[in-house]
Design an enzyme around this catalytic site. Structure first.
Site, PDB file in Angstrom:
ATOM      1  N   THR A  39     -26.487  -9.795 -50.603  1.00 23.98           N
ATOM      2  CA  THR A  39     -25.602  -9.954 -49.427  1.00 23.98           C
ATOM      3  C   THR A  39     -24.524  -8.444 -49.937  1.00 23.98           C
ATOM      4  OG1 THR A  39     -26.178 -11.357 -47.948  1.00 23.98           O
ATOM      5  CG2 THR A  39     -24.411 -10.473 -47.264  1.00 23.98           C
ATOM      6  N   LYS A  57     -26.709  -7.904 -41.393  1.00 22.71           N
ATOM      7  CA  LYS A  57     -26.489  -8.922 -41.708  1.00 22.71           C
ATOM      8  C   LYS A  57     -24.345  -9.175 -41.796  1.00 22.71           C
ATOM      9  CE  LYS A  57     -25.801 -12.593 -44.819  1.00 22.71           C
ATOM     10  NZ  LYS A  57     -26.543 -13.670 -45.255  1.00 22.71           N
TER      11      LYS A  57
HETATM   12  P1  NAP Z   1     -25.319 -17.915 -57.310  1.00 28.36           P
HETATM   13  O1  NAP Z   1     -25.902 -19.154 -57.453  1.00 28.36           O
HETATM   14  O2  NAP Z   1     -23.921 -17.454 -57.224  1.00 28.36           O
HETATM   15  O3  NAP Z   1     -26.167 -16.846 -58.129  1.00 28.36           O
HETATM   16  C1  NAP Z   1     -25.257 -15.358 -58.173  1.00 28.36           C
HETATM   17  C2  NAP Z   1     -26.986 -14.769 -59.141  1.00 28.36           C
HETATM   18  O4  NAP Z   1     -26.236 -13.185 -59.002  1.00 28.36           O
HETATM   19  C3  NAP Z   1     -27.355 -15.279 -60.728  1.00 28.36           C
HETATM   20  O5  NAP Z   1     -27.674 -14.920 -61.144  1.00 28.36           O
HETATM   21  C4  NAP Z   1     -25.723 -14.184 -61.609  1.00 28.36           C
HETATM   22  O6  NAP Z   1     -26.151 -13.880 -62.862  1.00 28.36           O
HETATM   23  C5  NAP Z   1     -25.928 -13.200 -61.149  1.00 28.36           C
HETATM   24  N1  NAP Z   1     -25.012 -12.443 -60.881  1.00 28.36           N
HETATM   25  C6  NAP Z   1     -23.897 -12.328 -60.531  1.00 28.36           C
HETATM   26  N2  NAP Z   1     -23.458 -10.772 -60.529  1.00 28.36           N
HETATM   27  C7  NAP Z   1     -24.073 -10.360 -61.754  1.00 28.36           C
HETATM   28  C8  NAP Z   1     -23.847  -9.308 -62.719  1.00 28.36           C
HETATM   29  N3  NAP Z   1     -22.769  -8.965 -62.391  1.00 28.36           N
HETATM   30  N4  NAP Z   1     -25.041  -8.163 -63.783  1.00 28.36           N
HETATM   31  C9  NAP Z   1     -26.436  -9.781 -64.019  1.00 28.36           C
HETATM   32  N5  NAP Z   1     -26.018 -10.212 -62.269  1.00 28.36           N
HETATM   33  C10 NAP Z   1     -25.303 -10.704 -61.439  1.00 28.36           C
HETATM   34  O7  NAP Z   1     -25.554 -16.805 -55.811  1.00 28.36           O
HETATM   35  P2  NAP Z   1     -26.671 -17.288 -54.655  1.00 28.36           P
HETATM   36  O8  NAP Z   1     -25.499 -18.031 -53.638  1.00 28.36           O
HETATM   37  O9  NAP Z   1     -28.210 -17.349 -55.378  1.00 28.36           O
HETATM   38  O10 NAP Z   1     -26.748 -15.990 -53.637  1.00 28.36           O
HETATM   39  C11 NAP Z   1     -27.219 -14.381 -53.875  1.00 28.36           C
HETATM   40  C12 NAP Z   1     -26.925 -13.031 -53.157  1.00 28.36           C
HETATM   41  O11 NAP Z   1     -27.699 -13.963 -51.507  1.00 28.36           O
HETATM   42  C13 NAP Z   1     -25.226 -13.239 -52.567  1.00 28.36           C
HETATM   43  O12 NAP Z   1     -25.464 -12.119 -51.463  1.00 28.36           O
HETATM   44  C14 NAP Z   1     -25.409 -14.230 -51.163  1.00 28.36           C
HETATM   45  O13 NAP Z   1     -23.972 -13.255 -50.411  1.00 28.36           O
HETATM   46  C15 NAP Z   1     -26.558 -13.916 -50.556  1.00 28.36           C
HETATM   47  N6  NAP Z   1     -26.721 -15.471 -50.210  1.00 28.36           N
HETATM   48  C16 NAP Z   1     -26.013 -16.512 -50.597  1.00 28.36           C
HETATM   49  C17 NAP Z   1     -26.764 -17.876 -49.359  1.00 28.36           C
HETATM   50  C18 NAP Z   1     -26.645 -18.993 -49.927  1.00 28.36           C
HETATM   51  O14 NAP Z   1     -26.666 -20.188 -48.879  1.00 28.36           O
HETATM   52  N7  NAP Z   1     -26.536 -19.000 -51.227  1.00 28.36           N
HETATM   53  C19 NAP Z   1     -27.663 -17.204 -48.092  1.00 28.36           C
HETATM   54  C20 NAP Z   1     -27.105 -15.778 -47.764  1.00 28.36           C
HETATM   55  C21 NAP Z   1     -27.490 -15.158 -48.756  1.00 28.36           C
HETATM   56  P3  NAP Z   1     -25.312 -15.470 -63.713  1.00 28.36           P
HETATM   57  O15 NAP Z   1     -26.072 -16.324 -63.301  1.00 28.36           O
HETATM   58  O16 NAP Z   1     -25.260 -14.712 -64.926  1.00 28.36           O
HETATM   59  O17 NAP Z   1     -24.332 -15.852 -63.038  1.00 28.36           O
END
Ligand code: NAP
Length: 293
Positions: free
Chosen positions: A96, A171
């Site tokens: 997102t 979104k």
């Molecule tokens: P998360 O658990 O915090 O995971 C974030 C991921 O992004 C990790 O794999 C992290 O790597 C990677 N990352 C962050 N910065 C980076 C960088 N500079 N270079 C390379 N990798 C990087 O977050 P998430 O919940 O999976 O969310 C991911 C996306 O989906 C976001 O945009 C979020 O808004 C969206 N989303 C989330 C949800 C939800 O319920 N969680 C629902 C809908 C949409 P590391 O492991 O190395 O930190």
């Protein structure tokens, strides 16, 4: 079976990559922190050393990382996708992020003959695990059709909503509506508590009328108990409201409820509640109304 790349094995990405593997795709994945999501090894998911190496191994790859600068890093940074991808590669971005930045990325990737579709998701970690995500897709029709079999392994409702960046705009609309709904339910719960009503009974009674919503049905209990297990992190919704408010400013739309939710979430994050479920917005309304924390 087609080999698909996956970049970003966080809460969402790890579950989505697992579903691709279960659906029969061969998956080559990369995560910045290498030992994340070890459960994928048992599903035959291969690991690459860099995003470039993922791109070298596939014709289509999915990204699911945190925010706009993170997508920029994995696409265009050193060892990024653009450095390794063959002409004709398709990138599906499920993060997102900003719609305007998405259009910029598409332009830069087009110079390498790489296609981009934006495909942000809704449905939370539960939707990611169960492959029931709702997905809003922006891009050229032919690219979206190419992405469909992959998105079909990740979600149930997949809608092509317009040109590149449109998925991110939808979104943003989704997150704006959620801001108002969570705040409205929190205010109603607090008013019911202050009025000395049986709040569980109130929630049940309202569920059959015009105030019914997913938030009322599934999150009122947390607000009553003042306990906010995940869910969807306050910090992530604050990030998404930042995107929505920037879009609104670009377009001359005034969103006072979203602006209020953003400022309450900023206060919650400063108070150490970044990782609470976003139903913790009720903490702010409770505190203003003199209810105990
Ligand atoms: P998360 O658990 O915090 O995971 C974030 C991921 O992004 C990790 O794999 C992290 O790597 C990677 N990352 C962050 N910065 C980076 C960088 N500079 N270079 C390379 N990798 C990087 O977050 P998430 O919940 O999976 O969310 C991911 C996306 O989906 C976001 O945009 C979020 O808004 C969206 N989303 C989330 C949800 C939800 O319920 N969680 C629902 C809908 C949409 P590391 O492991 O190395 O930190």
């Amino acid at each position: 079976m087609e080999r698909v790349g996956f970049i970003g094995l966080g809460t969402m990405g790890a579950a989505m990559a697992a579903n691709l593997a279960r659906a029969g795709f061969a998956v080559t994945a990369w995560n910045r922190t290498p030992d994340r999501a070890p459960e994928l090894d048992g599903l035959g998911v291969e690991r690459a050393a860099t995003p470039s190496d993922v791109a070298r191994a596939v014709e289509t790859l999915v990204i699911c990382v945190s925010d706009t600068p993170d997508v920029a890093a994995v696409l265009l940074g050193p060892d990024g996708v653009a450095a390794g991808a063959r002409p004709g590669t398709l990138v599906i971005d499920c993060s997102t992020i900003s719609p305007a930045a998405t259009r910029g990325f598409a332009g830069e990737l087009a110079e390498h003959d790489i296609a981009l579709v934006d495909a942000p998701v809704s449905g939370g970690s539960e939707g990611a695990q169960k492959a029931t995500l709702t997905i809003f897709v922006g891009g050229e029709a032919a690219d979206v059709e190419r992405a469909r079999p992959i998105l079909g392994a990740l979600g149930k409702t997949i809608t092509h909503v317009g040109p590149i960046g449109s998925g991110q705009a939808v979104k943003a609309v989704n997150q704006v509506i959620l801001a108002g709904t969570y705040l409205g339910v929190a205010e109603g719960i607090v008013l019911a508590m202050k009025a000395g009503l049986d709040v569980d009974q109130v929630v049940g009674a309202l569920g059959g009328g015009a105030a019914q919503s997913w938030v009322l049905a599934n999150r009122a209990g947390r607000m009553i108990a003042n306990d906010y297990p995940l869910g969807f992190k306050v910090a992530l919704h604050r990030k998404d409201l930042g995107i929505a408010l920037e879009l609104a400013e670009e377009l001359g739309a005034d969103l006072p409820v979203s602006a209020l939710a953003a400022s309450l979430e900023t206060e919650l994050i400063a108070a150490g509640h970044a990782d609470d479920d976003m139903s913790a917005l009720a903490r702010s309304i409770r505190a203003r109304s003199g209810l105990p924390d």
